[in-house]
Design a protein around this motif. Structure first.
Motif, PDB file in Angstrom:
ATOM      1  N   ASP A 343       0.810  -1.222   0.000  1.00  0.00           N
ATOM      2  CA  ASP A 343       0.000   0.000   0.000  1.00  0.00           C
ATOM      3  C   ASP A 343       0.842   1.270   0.000  1.00  0.00           C
ATOM      4  OD1 ASP A 343      -2.396  -1.255  -0.173  1.00  0.00           O
ATOM      5  OD2 ASP A 343      -2.842  -1.217   1.971  1.00  0.00           O
ATOM      6  N   THR A 367      -4.539  -3.310  -0.719  1.00  0.00           N
ATOM      7  CA  THR A 367      -5.830  -3.289  -0.053  1.00  0.00           C
ATOM      8  C   THR A 367      -6.707  -2.209  -0.672  1.00  0.00           C
ATOM      9  OG1 THR A 367      -5.145  -1.690   1.640  1.00  0.00           O
ATOM     10  CG2 THR A 367      -4.695  -4.037   2.064  1.00  0.00           C
ATOM     11  N   SER A 368      -7.882  -2.060  -0.108  1.00  0.00           N
ATOM     12  CA  SER A 368      -8.806  -1.049  -0.627  1.00  0.00           C
ATOM     13  C   SER A 368      -8.241   0.357  -0.491  1.00  0.00           C
ATOM     14  CB  SER A 368     -10.144  -1.150   0.097  1.00  0.00           C
ATOM     15  OG  SER A 368      -9.970  -1.005   1.501  1.00  0.00           O
ATOM     16  N   LEU A 371      -5.960   0.815  -3.645  1.00  0.00           N
ATOM     17  CA  LEU A 371      -6.766   0.721  -4.856  1.00  0.00           C
ATOM     18  C   LEU A 371      -7.721   1.894  -4.987  1.00  0.00           C
ATOM     19  CD1 LEU A 371      -7.584  -3.092  -5.004  1.00  0.00           C
ATOM     20  CD2 LEU A 371      -5.935  -1.826  -6.371  1.00  0.00           C
ATOM     21  N   GLU A 372      -8.273   2.347  -3.863  1.00  0.00           N
ATOM     22  CA  GLU A 372      -9.160   3.513  -3.904  1.00  0.00           C
ATOM     23  C   GLU A 372      -8.387   4.768  -4.287  1.00  0.00           C
ATOM     24  OE1 GLU A 372     -12.426   5.847  -1.100  1.00  0.00           O
ATOM     25  OE2 GLU A 372     -11.348   4.087  -0.346  1.00  0.00           O
ATOM     26  N   VAL A 392      -7.316  -8.896  -2.461  1.00  0.00           N
ATOM     27  CA  VAL A 392      -8.290  -8.256  -3.352  1.00  0.00           C
ATOM     28  C   VAL A 392      -9.547  -9.111  -3.407  1.00  0.00           C
ATOM     29  CG1 VAL A 392      -8.748  -7.470  -5.707  1.00  0.00           C
ATOM     30  CG2 VAL A 392      -6.485  -7.139  -4.707  1.00  0.00           C
ATOM     31  N   GLU A 396     -12.948  -4.582  -3.015  1.00  0.00           N
ATOM     32  CA  GLU A 396     -11.949  -3.893  -3.846  1.00  0.00           C
ATOM     33  C   GLU A 396     -12.417  -3.814  -5.300  1.00  0.00           C
ATOM     34  OE1 GLU A 396     -10.136  -4.904  -0.144  1.00  0.00           O
ATOM     35  OE2 GLU A 396     -11.216  -6.172  -1.574  1.00  0.00           O
ATOM     36  N   CYS A 399     -14.913  -1.097  -5.555  1.00  0.00           N
ATOM     37  CA  CYS A 399     -14.261   0.214  -5.585  1.00  0.00           C
ATOM     38  C   CYS A 399     -13.757   0.538  -6.983  1.00  0.00           C
ATOM     39  CB  CYS A 399     -13.114   0.230  -4.580  1.00  0.00           C
ATOM     40  SG  CYS A 399     -12.132   1.738  -4.585  1.00  0.00           S
TER      41      CYS A 399
END
Length: 545
Positions: A343, A367-368, A371-372, A392, A396, A399
């Protein structure tokens, strides 16, 4: 009654016309209806004479047009056409610019007559099988004399060529622009001779060059340092001897280092200090650390970066690259499941690299959060691949579906997602044209049909085969050496090796599914393929296979 009388022809003329049909077209395709008949309604005498003599109308085609027609033919058809007549043989030989020869030693006596026919060759491939004896210096020198206008040379398995042969070749072919050599035995002296005499050399590819293993002579840029744009080094021992070449080539734009032994951090530090114009860098199975990544981060114009199976690289190195290389368009990372990149590095990429268009993540666990950030900040992202990631899941994917507005192609392999995550793609990603889901055990086959029904224009590829590993290796790409393309490789323990599309449904796939436990190593990379050759401004035309 009511029918016009037909034109009568002598019996001898009928026989002549029949015997000459293979040399002539129908008269209606050559002469207009007005010109075929005279005022009395009889065939024109000149036309009758040409047909009767068996005239070959291909003589009306200029040599240049005939050569262009030959260029549209495959190798087999073109060889057949060259045997039609002497003129076609001559035109084919004078306009064949690319030639591939089996470079075994027995070819030496044939070289003068061969290149007397093909006297316009500018691209030459010389390959020899491992069990045969290849051509030697004498043959290479003879070729260089016959082909002084050679611009591209590819040597494969020519083990009998020495430094002396390469030096003589370089003196005779000073216009060489591209050199590729693999499994050859000459060393640094021969390579330096090419770089010194071929001042216009633009591309250099070296693979398994045996002559430099025990020789510590350095390879410098020579006269080619002012023109060299691309260097690819593969599977070299003591490849660091190319360091002066990489540092001294001021116009170098593309650098690929693949499976080369030894520590490369020092070489990269020298490149970062002296040569900061690189725009594309590939590292694969290379001993580099964050020091090396920090060094190449000084190349502020960097647009393409691939970091594949370099276990010593971590978030720190990726952060350095992201903060300094803000023009990055394509990023491929294969973390090799070391969990050293995650991340932290990806969030920095999301914040700093706004022009990112293609992102491939293999063997890492975003993680989210990351990815976000990528989905929100990288508004130009068109191609995304996530493979072998245990973090994932459906949230995810949701998102990505909600925030990746520009996304056109999506590949998901070996991730713990389910039908719920795939359903979100039916409502999001309005520009999505292709999706590929593989090795995701939670996804059923019915969801693929459901998705096709909901979005008729969407191309959906689904495969539930789960006996393959993921790999981001791109070293076996041959030439297409430009563009983003990973080839699937299946190696069975029984000794059969074949390139097989991972999504195929043929008998070999069934065999692989049932007897996957026999496989020594099976590599199934995420694959991007080019739809069409376009300029750098339209990199969206890549097919997700």
């Amino acid at each position: 009654m009511g029918q016009s009388s037909s034109t009568a022809l002598p019996e001898t003329n009928r026989r002549e016309i029949t015997s000459s049909r293979r040399f002539s077209f129908r008269s209606s395709s050559i002469v207009s209806s007005v010109e075929q008949y005279d005022e009395a309604g009889f065939l024109d005498a000149g036309l009758m004479e040409s047909v009767g003599e068996g005239r070959d109308y291909t003589f009306d085609i200029p040599d240049e047009c005939l050569a262009n027609i030959f260029h549209f033919l495959g190798d087999t058809d073109r060889k057949s056409c060259s045997l039609v007549c002497r003129r076609w043989l001559r035109v084919d030989g004078q306009n064949r610019f690319r030639l591939s020869l089996n470079a075994k030693s027995e070819i030496l006596p044939c070289l003068p007559s061969l290149f007397a026919r093909f006297d316009s060759v500018t691209k030459l491939i010389l390959y020899c099988e491992r069990k045969l004896i290849s051509i030697s210096d004498e043959a290479l020198i003879s070729i260089s004399i016959c082909c002084p206008n050679l611009t591209r040379l590819k040597l494969r398995g020519c083990r009998e060529i020495t430094d002396a042969g390469m030096e003589a070749f370089a003196l005779n072919c000073k216009g060489l622009k591209k050199l590729s050599c693999a499994s050859c035995m000459f060393g640094a002296k021969g390579m330096n001779a090419v770089l010194q005499h071929c001042s216009g050399l633009e591309e250099l590819s070296v693979k398994r060059l045996r002559g430099i293993q025990d020789n510590f002579e350095l390879i410098g840029p020579g006269a080619a340092g002012s023109s060299l744009k691309s260097v690819c080094l593969k599977e070299l021992i003591n490849g660091q001897c190319f360091g002066p070449l990489l540092v001294g080539s001021k116009k170098l734009k593309i650098l690929k280092l693949i499976r080369c032994l030894g520590d490369w951090d020092k070489v990269l530090e020298m490149i970062g200090n002296e040569n900061m114009g690189l725009t594309e860098i590939h590292f694969e199975r290379l001993q580099i650390s964050d020091l090396g990544l920090s060094a190449i981060s000084k190349c502020s114009d960097l647009e393409v970066l691939r970091i594949v199976k370099t276990p010593e690289c971590s978030n720190s190195g990726l952060v350095c690259v992201a903060e300094r290389c803000k023009l990055l368009r394509k990023l491929h990372i294969d973390g090799w499941r070391t969990n050293r990149i995650g991340d932290e590095g990806l969030i920095t990429v999301a914040k700093q690299c706004m022009n990112l268009q293609e992102l491939v993540l293999i063997g890492i666990n975003p993680t989210s959060l990351s990815l976000e950030a990528i989905a929100s900040n990288c508004q130009k992202l068109e191609r995304l691949a996530i493979c072998g990631s245990g973090s994932v899941g459906d949230s995810e994917i949701a998102c990505i579906a909600a925030k990746c507005v520009a996304l056109k192609k999506l590949c998901i392999k070996g991730c713990p997602i389910s039908d719920v995550g795939i359903e979100t793609l039916a409502r999001g990603c309005p520009n999505l044209v292709k999706i590929k889901v593989k090795k995701c055990r939670g996804v059923s086959g019915g969801i693929a049909e459901w998705l096709r029904e909901r979005r008729g224009s969407l191309c959906v590829h689904w495969d539930d085969c789960d006996n393959e590993l993921l790999d981001a290796s791109s070293s076996d790409v041959g030439g297409q050496e430009s563009g983003v393309e990973f080839h699937p490789i299946v190696r069975q323990a029984i000794g059969a090796a074949a390139d097989v599309p991972s999504g195929s449904n043929g008998p070999l796939t069934l065999f692989r599914t049932k007897f996957g436990f026999l496989a020594c190593r099976s590599l199934v990379p995420c694959t991007f393929r080019r739809w069409s050759n376009t300029d750098n401004s339209s990199h969206g035309n890549l097919d997700l296979v």
